[in-house]
Design a protein around this motif. Structure first.
Motif: not given
Length: 265
Positions: A46, A52, A100-101, A208, A211, A214
């Motif tokens: 992260a 990415r 986050p990815l 954006e 993320r 998710k």
């Protein structure tokens, strides 16, 4: 990036990071060191500003065969290790939910126990045609605390969850897709390429929006599973010293040792 020889390696394919469980001689069984690295790697990734998307896979012919017998046996007499393992299991589950990815699992062989939970903790799951899932925690005298209770009911029906958690039966790749535990089956020789292609496609999405979507889904998962996760983790801790678990692990470990020496089953 993970160093050569590490139990877990991280390599770059452009803006995709490939995380590889790297104990192929042990079918990527989860040792104490690998358990710790699985809890740490998600925050490291992260913090990688160039990453990415992620592909998670195993070295050799297995994704992960689950717990390493020597590591499991040490839990029987070491209360500090038992507590630490539960903390690591909680961290792995929580970090993967909040990561986050996008993460693509490339399940290249057996994904058993914690290995199965790692695969199903990913956002998308591709399975080689000769791979399978299984969570035999109950069959070895443990509660399925490292993800089975948390994740499976979100992916398939409660009836099927109970069937496969209660029995520990293997779930072939095609059946996993039918149950909603995997996205698709890929020929083994094409798995890595297909997983990377999918990961690069996700990496090219507007970051954006991806993320944030998710993150919103992670809220749903956490709100739905928090109570079950904690109940299962505490119950797993209690069963780590149960007579059934100690007996079964000793029997399985002894059998594996005989096989490694070329003796009879």
């Amino acid at each position: 990036m993970g160093e050569a020889g590490s139990v877990l390696t991280v390599t770059a394919d452009g803006d995709v990071r490939v995380v590889t469980l790297n104990r192929p001689d042990s079918l990527n069984g989860v040792s104490g060191e690998l358990h710790r690295r699985l809890a740490e790697v998600w925050r490291e990734l992260a913090d990688d500003p160039e990453a990415r998307a992620i592909v998670l896979t195993g070295a050799g012919r297995a994704f992960s065969a689950g717990g390493d017998f020597d590591h499991l046996r040490r839990h029987h007499t070491d209360p500090e290790l038992r507590e630490r393992s539960i903390r690591l299991d909680r961290t792995i589950q929580t970090e993967m939910i909040r990561f986050p990815l996008p993460v693509v699992a490339a399940v290249n062989g057996p994904a058993v126990g914690l290995g199965c939970s790692l695969a199903l903790g990913c956002d998308l799951v591709l399975m080689a045609d000769d791979a399978y899932l299984a969570d035999p925690h109950i069959s070895v005298g443990l509660v399925a605390g490292d993800g089975g209770v948390t994740l499976w009911p979100l992916l398939t029906s409660l009836l099927r969850v109970k069937e496969y958690l209660f029995t520990g039966d293997r779930i072939p790749a095609a059946t996993a897709v039918e149950l909603g535990l995997a996205n698709r089956v890929v020929p083994s020789a094409d798995l890595r390429r297909e997983a990377l292609t999918l990961a690069h496609r996700l990496a090219a999405q507007p970051p954006e929006a991806l993320r944030a979507t998710k993150a919103a889904l992670a809220v749903v998962v956490e709100q739905t599973t928090r109570g079950g996760m904690e109940a299962a983790l505490m119950a797993e801790l209690a069963t780590m010293t149960s007579p059934d678990h100690i007996r079964i692990v000793d029997e399985l470990a002894s059998r594996a040792e005989r096989r490694s020496r070329g003796g009879e089953e």
